[in-house]
Design a protein around this motif. Structure first.
Motif, PDB file in Angstrom:
ATOM      1  N   ASP A 166      38.901  36.778  44.231  1.00 60.22           N
ATOM      2  CA  ASP A 166      39.016  37.321  42.761  1.00 60.22           C
ATOM      3  C   ASP A 166      40.431  36.869  41.759  1.00 60.22           C
ATOM      4  N   ARG A 224      41.820  40.678  40.080  1.00 60.18           N
ATOM      5  CA  ARG A 224      42.689  41.540  40.745  1.00 60.18           C
ATOM      6  C   ARG A 224      43.376  42.747  40.214  1.00 60.18           C
ATOM      7  N   SER A 225      42.244  43.458  39.557  1.00 57.76           N
ATOM      8  CA  SER A 225      41.840  44.189  38.670  1.00 57.76           C
ATOM      9  C   SER A 225      42.116  45.589  40.042  1.00 57.76           C
ATOM     10  N   GLU A 226      42.520  46.992  39.723  1.00 54.93           N
ATOM     11  CA  GLU A 226      41.806  47.947  40.716  1.00 54.93           C
ATOM     12  C   GLU A 226      40.876  47.786  41.020  1.00 54.93           C
ATOM     13  N   ARG A 227      39.998  47.931  39.976  1.00 49.81           N
ATOM     14  CA  ARG A 227      38.039  47.693  40.236  1.00 49.81           C
ATOM     15  C   ARG A 227      37.547  46.727  40.900  1.00 49.81           C
ATOM     16  N   SER A 228      38.687  45.932  41.324  1.00 51.71           N
ATOM     17  CA  SER A 228      38.479  44.316  41.948  1.00 51.71           C
ATOM     18  C   SER A 228      38.370  44.331  43.540  1.00 51.71           C
ATOM     19  N   PHE A 229      37.690  43.794  43.881  1.00 53.25           N
ATOM     20  CA  PHE A 229      37.495  43.317  45.374  1.00 53.25           C
ATOM     21  C   PHE A 229      37.961  42.568  45.445  1.00 53.25           C
ATOM     22  N   ASP A 230      38.375  41.660  46.801  1.00 51.16           N
ATOM     23  CA  ASP A 230      39.355  40.790  46.663  1.00 51.16           C
ATOM     24  C   ASP A 230      38.703  39.131  47.740  1.00 51.16           C
ATOM     25  N   ARG A 239      47.168  42.684  50.811  1.00 48.10           N
ATOM     26  CA  ARG A 239      45.791  42.241  50.058  1.00 48.10           C
ATOM     27  C   ARG A 239      47.170  41.132  49.177  1.00 48.10           C
ATOM     28  N   LYS A 264      37.131  44.365  50.694  1.00 49.28           N
ATOM     29  CA  LYS A 264      39.122  44.560  50.358  1.00 49.28           C
ATOM     30  C   LYS A 264      39.197  44.554  51.685  1.00 49.28           C
TER      31      LYS A 264
END
Length: 95
Positions: A43, A46-52, A13, A9
């Motif tokens: 990724d 691109r959700s809040e729980r996603s890593f980049d 971003r 992350k």
């Protein structure tokens, strides 16, 4: 065989910074003999729980994983990652 997976992350971003870091990771291909395969990608959800970014590599043994970790090309990547990452997580397992 060992699969080495790392999730990153980034602090910044933006798509540009993410793609720059993916390119830095992919640049290891062909430069580190221990890497049997390497994949790096951004990724798409691109959700809040996603890593980049995810990095997936395969090496033949734990000894090769250690050699990869200290290889000069990998150390260049680590320097970049340390500048841009907010957090990273890794998993290494036998396949």
């Amino acid at each position: 065989m060992i699969k080495h997976i790392v999730f990153f992350k980034l602090k910044d971003r933006t798509p540009e910074k993410i793609q720059e870091t993916v390119a830095v990771l992919r640049n290891m291909e062909g430069k580190i003999p221990q890497l049997l395969s390497i994949e790096a990608g951004a990724d798409i959800i691109r959700s809040e729980r996603s890593f980049d970014i995810a990095l997936v590599t395969v090496v033949a043994s734990l000894d090769d994983l250690q050699a990869y970790q200290v290889h000069p090309e990998h150390k260049k990547v680590i320097a970049h990652i340390n500048e841009v990452k907010e957090v990273s997580f890794a998993v290494d397992y036998e396949i």
